[in-house]
Scaffold this motif. Structure first.
Motif, mmCIF file in Angstrom:
data_model
loop_
_atom_site.group_PDB
_atom_site.id
_atom_site.type_symbol
_atom_site.label_atom_id
_atom_site.label_comp_id
_atom_site.label_asym_id
_atom_site.label_seq_id
_atom_site.Cartn_x
_atom_site.Cartn_y
_atom_site.Cartn_z
ATOM 1 N N SER A 39 0.080 1.751 -6.840
ATOM 2 C CA SER A 39 -0.611 2.562 -5.834
ATOM 3 C C SER A 39 -0.415 2.075 -4.402
ATOM 4 N N GLY A 40 0.446 1.127 -4.181
ATOM 5 C CA GLY A 40 0.527 0.550 -2.831
ATOM 6 C C GLY A 40 1.446 1.280 -1.873
ATOM 7 N N GLY A 41 2.316 2.159 -2.415
ATOM 8 C CA GLY A 41 3.221 2.901 -1.547
ATOM 9 C C GLY A 41 4.323 2.057 -0.930
ATOM 10 N N PHE A 42 4.708 0.961 -1.584
ATOM 11 C CA PHE A 42 5.770 0.106 -1.034
ATOM 12 C C PHE A 42 7.112 0.834 -1.098
ATOM 13 N N ASP A 71 -10.676 -11.849 -11.866
ATOM 14 C CA ASP A 71 -9.290 -11.408 -12.088
ATOM 15 C C ASP A 71 -8.865 -10.577 -10.881
ATOM 16 N N LEU A 72 -7.581 -10.272 -10.810
ATOM 17 C CA LEU A 72 -7.059 -9.399 -9.753
ATOM 18 C C LEU A 72 -7.348 -7.960 -10.172
ATOM 19 N N LEU A 73 -8.252 -7.309 -9.433
ATOM 20 C CA LEU A 73 -8.648 -5.976 -9.888
ATOM 21 C C LEU A 73 -8.103 -4.849 -9.024
ATOM 22 N N GLY A 74 -7.674 -5.173 -7.819
ATOM 23 C CA GLY A 74 -7.179 -4.099 -6.935
ATOM 24 C C GLY A 74 -6.740 -4.644 -5.595
ATOM 25 N N ARG A 75 -6.702 -3.753 -4.631
ATOM 26 C CA ARG A 75 -6.178 -4.074 -3.304
ATOM 27 C C ARG A 75 -6.898 -5.277 -2.650
ATOM 28 N N ALA A 76 -8.235 -5.337 -2.803
ATOM 29 C CA ALA A 76 -8.992 -6.404 -2.131
ATOM 30 C C ALA A 76 -8.507 -7.774 -2.594
ATOM 31 N N GLU A 77 -8.325 -7.941 -3.895
ATOM 32 C CA GLU A 77 -7.891 -9.234 -4.433
ATOM 33 C C GLU A 77 -6.434 -9.513 -4.066
ATOM 34 N N LEU A 136 2.704 -9.171 6.330
ATOM 35 C CA LEU A 136 1.572 -9.272 5.384
ATOM 36 C C LEU A 136 1.166 -7.899 4.811
ATOM 37 N N PRO A 137 0.978 -6.872 5.656
ATOM 38 C CA PRO A 137 0.658 -5.546 5.063
ATOM 39 C C PRO A 137 1.759 -5.033 4.138
ATOM 40 N N LYS A 138 3.020 -5.368 4.465
ATOM 41 C CA LYS A 138 4.118 -4.955 3.579
ATOM 42 C C LYS A 138 3.978 -5.633 2.207
ATOM 43 N N MET A 139 3.568 -6.894 2.232
ATOM 44 C CA MET A 139 3.416 -7.609 0.963
ATOM 45 C C MET A 139 2.166 -7.166 0.193
ATOM 46 N N TYR A 140 1.115 -6.729 0.915
ATOM 47 C CA TYR A 140 -0.035 -6.144 0.185
ATOM 48 C C TYR A 140 0.461 -4.909 -0.565
ATOM 49 N N ALA A 141 1.225 -4.069 0.165
ATOM 50 C CA ALA A 141 1.717 -2.824 -0.449
ATOM 51 C C ALA A 141 2.642 -3.142 -1.618
ATOM 52 N N PHE A 142 3.497 -4.167 -1.452
ATOM 53 C CA PHE A 142 4.446 -4.533 -2.512
ATOM 54 C C PHE A 142 3.697 -4.906 -3.798
#
Ligand code: HEM
Length: 164
Positions: free
Chosen positions: A70-73, A16-22, A56-62
């Motif tokens: 917790s991503g700070g977007f 499952d999607l568990l956090g930032r890594a996924e 890409l980093p913006k979309m990780y944060a989003f």
């Protein structure tokens, strides 16, 4: 047929999607698909001339913000998509296609409660962004609540062949 000695990678249970890594795995895989896509790739690479090193980093944060708060977007998705309307077609079919790619990317990599949740979030946001930037009612609204002028626009919007 002889018994299979080992599972192929596609048979392995998906996490499952568990956090930032996924989230990073999902976002990278999704935008690989988008960039290779005939209709959507052009919008990013030719129309918006997206800088992938910052997008890409913006979309990780989003997505981390949406899923785990917790991503700070701090961006503005409505403004980012509204800017595209005078430059290219941002109609319902484009959003449906975006959703098809998003759902299939999630399903190819992940399974579970959060995987289902992120697909629902994407659907909700696609409806909101599409409706706002194209000035049509959100399809989830009850048409009974619309003004006569909105009803007319809603009828036109409903009669589009790509309407789900
Ligand atoms: C037809 C469907 C879509 C297209 C063609 C599209 C395209 C784009 C483009 C070109 C950008 C700007 C990238 C850049 O900075 O160069 C962008 C930004 C973004 N998109 Fe989409 N998008 C679509 C749907 C969605 C949906 C459904 C979501 C949310 C679930 C989403 C979330 C975002 C976010 C968060 C940003 C960054 C906004 C910001 O800069 O603050 N997009 N999109």
């Amino acid at each position: 047929m002889p018994p299979r000695l080992s599972q192929s990678p596609t048979d392995a249970p998906k996490p499952d999607l568990l956090g930032r890594a996924e989230i990073e795995v999902l976002v990278n895989a999704f935008y690989d698909r988008v960039r290779g896509d005939e209709t959507l790739g052009v919008i990013f690479d030719k129309v918006a001339q997206t800088n992938w090193e910052t997008h890409l980093p913006k979309m990780y944060a989003f997505w981390e913000t949406v899923m785990f708060r917790s991503g700070g977007f701090t961006g503005n998705p409505l403004a980012a998509h509204a800017k595209l309307v005078p430059l290219t077609d941002m109609g319902r079919d484009k959003f449906d296609h975006w959703l098809t790619l998003f759902r299939s990317t999630v399903d190819d990599h992940f399974a579970g409660e959060n995987a289902e949740h992120i697909k629902r979030c994407a659907e909700d946001m696609a409806n909101v962004i599409y409706s706002k930037i194209n000035a049509v009612p959100d399809p989830r609204f009850d048409p009974a609540n619309l003004t006569p002028e909105q009803k007319k626009r809603y009828a036109q919007h409903k009669s589009q062949p790509t309407q789900p």
